[in-house]
Design a protein around this motif. Structure first.
Motif, PDB file in Angstrom:
ATOM      1  N   ASN A 123     -55.327 -12.332 -37.799  1.00  0.00           N
ATOM      2  CA  ASN A 123     -54.443 -13.319 -38.817  1.00  0.00           C
ATOM      3  C   ASN A 123     -54.211 -14.641 -38.250  1.00  0.00           C
ATOM      4  OD1 ASN A 123     -52.550 -14.143 -40.692  1.00  0.00           O
ATOM      5  ND2 ASN A 123     -51.804 -12.326 -41.322  1.00  0.00           N
ATOM      6  N   GLN A 124     -54.748 -15.744 -38.911  1.00  0.00           N
ATOM      7  CA  GLN A 124     -54.578 -16.974 -38.244  1.00  0.00           C
ATOM      8  C   GLN A 124     -53.241 -17.516 -38.265  1.00  0.00           C
ATOM      9  OE1 GLN A 124     -56.903 -18.496 -36.304  1.00  0.00           O
ATOM     10  NE2 GLN A 124     -55.151 -19.928 -35.725  1.00  0.00           N
ATOM     11  N   HIS A 154     -54.154   2.385 -30.911  1.00  0.00           N
ATOM     12  CA  HIS A 154     -54.856   1.325 -29.831  1.00  0.00           C
ATOM     13  C   HIS A 154     -55.871   0.663 -30.817  1.00  0.00           C
ATOM     14  CE1 HIS A 154     -54.573  -0.213 -25.640  1.00  0.00           C
ATOM     15  NE2 HIS A 154     -55.089  -1.125 -26.210  1.00  0.00           N
ATOM     16  N   GLY A 155     -56.240  -0.484 -30.695  1.00  0.00           N
ATOM     17  CA  GLY A 155     -57.376  -1.479 -31.318  1.00  0.00           C
ATOM     18  C   GLY A 155     -58.776  -1.155 -30.516  1.00  0.00           C
ATOM     19  N   TYR A 201     -57.224  -6.008 -33.062  1.00  0.00           N
ATOM     20  CA  TYR A 201     -56.763  -6.705 -31.907  1.00  0.00           C
ATOM     21  C   TYR A 201     -55.451  -5.987 -31.330  1.00  0.00           C
ATOM     22  CZ  TYR A 201     -60.111 -10.370 -32.329  1.00  0.00           C
ATOM     23  OH  TYR A 201     -61.261 -11.302 -32.289  1.00  0.00           O
ATOM     24  N   HIS A 202     -54.896  -6.879 -30.189  1.00  0.00           N
ATOM     25  CA  HIS A 202     -53.687  -6.105 -29.406  1.00  0.00           C
ATOM     26  C   HIS A 202     -52.735  -5.787 -30.296  1.00  0.00           C
ATOM     27  CE1 HIS A 202     -51.624  -5.483 -25.953  1.00  0.00           C
ATOM     28  NE2 HIS A 202     -50.626  -6.694 -26.223  1.00  0.00           N
ATOM     29  N   ASP A 205     -51.482  -7.512 -37.079  1.00  0.00           N
ATOM     30  CA  ASP A 205     -53.027  -7.948 -37.194  1.00  0.00           C
ATOM     31  C   ASP A 205     -53.175  -7.647 -38.658  1.00  0.00           C
ATOM     32  OD1 ASP A 205     -55.539  -8.373 -36.411  1.00  0.00           O
ATOM     33  OD2 ASP A 205     -55.920  -6.406 -35.482  1.00  0.00           O
ATOM     34  N   LEU A 206     -54.572  -8.052 -39.177  1.00  0.00           N
ATOM     35  CA  LEU A 206     -55.071  -7.775 -40.417  1.00  0.00           C
ATOM     36  C   LEU A 206     -55.027  -6.258 -40.380  1.00  0.00           C
ATOM     37  CD1 LEU A 206     -58.197 -10.066 -40.662  1.00  0.00           C
ATOM     38  CD2 LEU A 206     -55.662 -10.484 -41.465  1.00  0.00           C
ATOM     39  N   ASP A 207     -54.953  -5.766 -41.610  1.00  0.00           N
ATOM     40  CA  ASP A 207     -54.987  -4.369 -41.999  1.00  0.00           C
ATOM     41  C   ASP A 207     -53.641  -3.381 -41.042  1.00  0.00           C
ATOM     42  OD1 ASP A 207     -57.179  -4.245 -43.458  1.00  0.00           O
ATOM     43  OD2 ASP A 207     -58.640  -4.084 -41.850  1.00  0.00           O
TER      44      ASP A 207
END
Length: 281
Positions: free
Chosen positions: A175-176, A223-224, A256-257, A262-264
Motif C-alpha cells: 500500500n503506497q 507470515h506473508g 509483505y512484511h 498491507d493490502l488485503d
C-alpha cells in the motif's frame, strides 16, 4: 494511514533509571472480554496499530501497545537495545498494568517482527500469564548470512552504537500510502539498527532455538510469502518446534512484511479475530 484516528489514552511506564516508556490503551467498545497486548518491531511503534486496535475494540477486546525504549514516544537512545531482557521486562510491566485493570480477563500477546522475537522470549518465562500468542512476521534468524551476523556480534563489543542494519520501508507494505506515511514519520526517520541491537536480536534467536520446545501456550503464527524483511521459514520453524497442542500457522500469498498495514489486511485481521474469539469464550 493515520495514527491518531482512534480513541485512546497515552501513558508512560516509569523505569528505575528515570526513563519513561510510552504505551497506548484503546478501550473496548463495550464490556471487554479479553486483553490484547501488542509489541511492535523495527521501523514501527504503537501508532502503527491504530487500525488493528479499531478492529479489536469493536469486538470488545481491550488493547494495549508499547513503544519500546528508544522507539516511538519512549525515552532512550534511538533504536538501541543494550539488553533484550530489559525490553522483555518492560513488556511484562505492560502486561501487569493490563491485568491489574482487568484481573479476570484472558490475556493475549501479539508480537510483530522483532517484537515477535521479544514476545516469544517473554513466553519462555511468563507463559502462565497468557492465554495465547499471535506471532506476526517473526524476525527469527533474519535474512543475513551467518558470517555477517557473526561479524556484527563481534563489532557490537567494539562499536556498539554504530548503525549498520537498515530495513526498507518499501518492503513493509504494498500500500503506497502506508509507505509514504512511513517515509514521512518523524518517529522512525533515519532508523538504522546499531550493532548492539543486531547482536541482542541474534542472541535472542539463539536462546529461542534452544528453548522453543518449552513453549506450550496456544499459538497463531502468520507470515506473508513475499516478506523481504524476515524469513517465512522462521515462522515455519517456530510452528514445527513449539510444543503447543493448539497451534496454527497461516501463510498469505504475496503479502509483505507488515501484514496488518498491507493490502488485503482485512483477510489477516479476520483470521486473527476468529482465532481470538474462539479462545475468549
Amino acid at each position: 494511514m493515520h495514527v491518531n484516528d482512534q480513541p485512546q489514552t497515552a501513558n508512560f511506564i516509569a523505569e528505575d533509571n528515570g526513563l519513561n516508556v510510552f504505551y497506548r490503551n484503546w478501550k473496548s467498545s463495550s464490556t471487554p472480554k479479553a486483553i490484547v497486548v501488542i509489541a511492535h518491531g523495527f521501523n514501527s511503534h504503537s501508532g502503527y496499530f491504530q487500525w488493528t486496535a479499531q478492529q479489536l475494540t469493536a469486538q470488545n477486546f481491550e488493547v494495549y501497545a508499547i513503544d519500546f525504549p528508544g522507539r516511538g514516544n519512549s525515552d532512550g537512545e534511538r533504536y538501541y537495545i543494550a539488553d533484550y531482557d530489559a525490553f522483555v521486562a518492560d513488556l511484562d510491566k505492560l502486561v501487569d498494568i493490563a491485568q491489574t485493570a482487568y484481573p479476570t480477563l484472558p490475556t493475549f500477546l501479539l508480537g510483530h517482527s522483532a517484537g515477535g522475537v521479544l514476545s516469544a522470549i517473554y513466553t519462555l518465562s511468563y507463559q502462565q500469564k497468557l492465554n495465547g500468542f499471535i506471532c506476526e512476521s517473526f524476525a527469527f534468524q533474519v535474512p543475513a548470512p551467518d558470517f555477517a551476523v557473526a561479524v556484527l556480534k563481534g563489532l557490537s563489543h567494539i562499536f556498539p552504537h554504530a548503525h549498520v542494519l537498515k530495513l526498507k520501508n518499501e518492503d513493509f507494505s504494498r500500500n503506497q500510502s502506508v509507505v509514504d506515511f512511513m517515509n514521512n514519520d518523524p518517529l522512525i526517520a533515519h532508523e538504522v539498527q546499531p550493532t548492539k541491537t543486531v547482536e541482542q536480536l541474534a542472541l535472542a534467536d539463539e536462546r529461542l532455538k534452544a528453548e522453543m520446545p518449552t513453549i506450550k501456550l496456544p499459538l497463531l503464527i502468520v507470515h506473508g510469502t513475499q516478506d523481504k524483511a524476515t524469513k517465512p521459514s522462521g515462522s515455519q520453524y517456530f510452528y514445527d518446534n513449539a510444543s503447543s497442542e493448539d497451534k496454527t500457522i497461516k501463510f498469505y500469498e504475496g503479502h509483505y512484511h507488515d501484514l496488518l498495514n498491507d493490502l488485503d489486511k482485512e483477510i489477516v485481521m479476520n483470521d486473527i479475530l476468529d482465532w481470538l474469539n474462539n479462545r475468549s469464550k
